[in-house]
Design a protein around this motif. Structure first.
Motif, PDB file in Angstrom:
ATOM      1  N   UNK A  62      -4.910  -6.745  12.674  1.00 49.23           N
ATOM      2  CA  UNK A  62      -3.479  -6.445  12.693  1.00 49.23           C
ATOM      3  C   UNK A  62      -3.124  -5.452  11.580  1.00 49.23           C
ATOM      4  N   UNK A  63      -3.677  -5.672  10.397  1.00 58.24           N
ATOM      5  CA  UNK A  63      -3.393  -4.791   9.263  1.00 58.24           C
ATOM      6  C   UNK A  63      -3.910  -3.379   9.505  1.00 58.24           C
ATOM      7  N   UNK A  64      -5.154  -3.244   9.916  1.00 54.64           N
ATOM      8  CA  UNK A  64      -5.753  -1.926  10.037  1.00 54.64           C
ATOM      9  C   UNK A  64      -5.406  -1.205  11.334  1.00 54.64           C
ATOM     10  N   UNK A  65      -4.949  -1.925  12.356  1.00 55.78           N
ATOM     11  CA  UNK A  65      -4.567  -1.284  13.612  1.00 55.78           C
ATOM     12  C   UNK A  65      -3.068  -1.058  13.720  1.00 55.78           C
ATOM     13  N   UNK A  66      -2.325  -1.478  12.729  1.00 52.82           N
ATOM     14  CA  UNK A  66      -0.879  -1.342  12.745  1.00 52.82           C
ATOM     15  C   UNK A  66      -0.484   0.130  12.718  1.00 52.82           C
ATOM     16  N   UNK A  67       0.604   0.456  13.422  1.00 55.61           N
ATOM     17  CA  UNK A  67       1.098   1.840  13.406  1.00 55.61           C
ATOM     18  C   UNK A  67       1.653   2.200  12.037  1.00 55.61           C
ATOM     19  N   UNK A  68       1.982   1.199  11.235  1.00 58.55           N
ATOM     20  CA  UNK A  68       2.503   1.468   9.895  1.00 58.55           C
ATOM     21  C   UNK A  68       1.387   1.520   8.841  1.00 58.55           C
ATOM     22  N   UNK A  69       0.124   1.450   9.270  1.00 59.06           N
ATOM     23  CA  UNK A  69      -0.992   1.519   8.318  1.00 59.06           C
ATOM     24  C   UNK A  69      -0.943   2.848   7.581  1.00 59.06           C
ATOM     25  N   UNK A  70      -1.022   2.776   6.280  1.00 59.02           N
ATOM     26  CA  UNK A  70      -0.951   3.976   5.459  1.00 59.02           C
ATOM     27  C   UNK A  70      -2.176   4.049   4.558  1.00 59.02           C
ATOM     28  N   UNK A  71      -2.875   5.148   4.659  1.00 62.59           N
ATOM     29  CA  UNK A  71      -4.026   5.388   3.801  1.00 62.59           C
ATOM     30  C   UNK A  71      -3.596   5.418   2.335  1.00 62.59           C
ATOM     31  N   UNK A  72      -2.398   5.916   2.084  1.00 65.01           N
ATOM     32  CA  UNK A  72      -1.894   6.022   0.707  1.00 65.01           C
ATOM     33  C   UNK A  72      -1.868   4.664   0.003  1.00 65.01           C
ATOM     34  N   UNK A  73      -1.648   3.592   0.745  1.00 63.97           N
ATOM     35  CA  UNK A  73      -1.589   2.254   0.153  1.00 63.97           C
ATOM     36  C   UNK A  73      -2.947   1.802  -0.380  1.00 63.97           C
ATOM     37  N   UNK A  74      -4.029   2.468   0.042  1.00 61.83           N
ATOM     38  CA  UNK A  74      -5.375   2.047  -0.332  1.00 61.83           C
ATOM     39  C   UNK A  74      -6.102   3.031  -1.247  1.00 61.83           C
ATOM     40  N   UNK A  75      -5.556   4.199  -1.447  1.00 61.53           N
ATOM     41  CA  UNK A  75      -6.237   5.231  -2.241  1.00 61.53           C
ATOM     42  C   UNK A  75      -6.556   4.731  -3.648  1.00 61.53           C
ATOM     43  N   UNK A  76      -5.628   4.073  -4.310  1.00 59.52           N
ATOM     44  CA  UNK A  76      -5.875   3.574  -5.666  1.00 59.52           C
ATOM     45  C   UNK A  76      -7.029   2.564  -5.691  1.00 59.52           C
ATOM     46  N   UNK A  77      -7.082   1.697  -4.693  1.00 53.73           N
ATOM     47  CA  UNK A  77      -8.150   0.693  -4.613  1.00 53.73           C
ATOM     48  C   UNK A  77      -9.509   1.364  -4.483  1.00 53.73           C
ATOM     49  N   UNK A  78      -9.561   2.448  -3.754  1.00 53.75           N
ATOM     50  CA  UNK A  78     -10.828   3.137  -3.497  1.00 53.75           C
ATOM     51  C   UNK A  78     -11.394   3.852  -4.722  1.00 53.75           C
ATOM     52  N   UNK A  79     -10.569   4.108  -5.712  1.00 52.97           N
ATOM     53  CA  UNK A  79     -11.028   4.837  -6.900  1.00 52.97           C
ATOM     54  C   UNK A  79     -12.098   4.082  -7.677  1.00 52.97           C
ATOM     55  N   UNK A  80     -12.202   2.779  -7.502  1.00 56.53           N
ATOM     56  CA  UNK A  80     -13.203   1.998  -8.216  1.00 56.53           C
ATOM     57  C   UNK A  80     -14.567   1.972  -7.535  1.00 56.53           C
TER      58      UNK A  80
END
Length: 186
Positions: A156-174
């Motif tokens: 549901x989270x990853x297939x949602x039309x409101x899924x935003x890559x921007x919300x995860x960019x900070x997490x990916x920096x590690x």
């Protein structure tokens, strides 16, 4: 289908097979794909026994290869129905290997196969309910519910039309990655 409910024991299945050189990978251990194939077969047998119907694999959850299996070891797989839906069943499988010379037993894998019962035309058919006879069986049923809920939430989270890559960019920096997206994706 002859029974509206069946016990877990009614469809429990186990198989044992001696691991041969033809089952090995280039590293000299038993090939994981070969073990997965055996697991799919026992999941089919267990689910078909419970449903009294032909079954297909819908998904495989949590395949962790915990310990390598050596050539010459006896592999035993134990399968039971842990959860039932209307037309599907979750079959839990435990894989152990035994050194037949020393008797040492290793837990090699535990996995969960979701199987769907089908009729002769390929349509899903209802499966018997499950009679839970002890705390372990209840615990396995509850754990299957939790895995299903977690999977649904993730989808549901990853297939949602409101899924935003921007919300995860900070997490990916590690992580040990470099993000190099074309400008139109940023």
């Amino acid at each position: 289908m002859t029974h509206p409910f069946k016990t877990v024991d009614a469809s429990r299945v186990s198989i044992s097979q001696l691991m041969q050189p033809s089952h090995s990978n280039f590293g000299g251990k038993i090939h994981g794909g070969y073990i997965l194939s055996l697991m799919d077969q026992i999941a089919f047998a267990c689910a078909s026994k419970h449903s009294e119907a032909y079954c297909v694999t819908a998904s495989v959850d949590t395949v962790d290869f915990l310990n390598p299996i050596e050539i010459g070891e006896l592999v035993t797989m134990k399968a039971s129905v842990n959860h039932v839906g209307r037309t599907s069943m979750v079959v839990g499988i435990r894989v152990e290997s035994e050194n037949i010379q020393t008797g040492a037993i290793k837990h090699c894998n535990s996995s969960y196969f979701t199987m769907v019962a089908k009729d002769n035309t390929g349509n899903p058919v209802a499966v018997p309910g499950l009679i839970l006879n002890d705390k372990t069986e209840v615990k396995r049923f509850l754990k299957a519910l939790k895995r299903k809920e977690t999977k649904q939430n993730r989808l549901q989270e990853f297939n949602s039309t409101s899924f935003s890559l921007d919300a995860y960019i900070e997490v990916l920096k590690g992580y040990n990655i470099k993000i190099d997206l074309p400008d139109h994706y940023q």
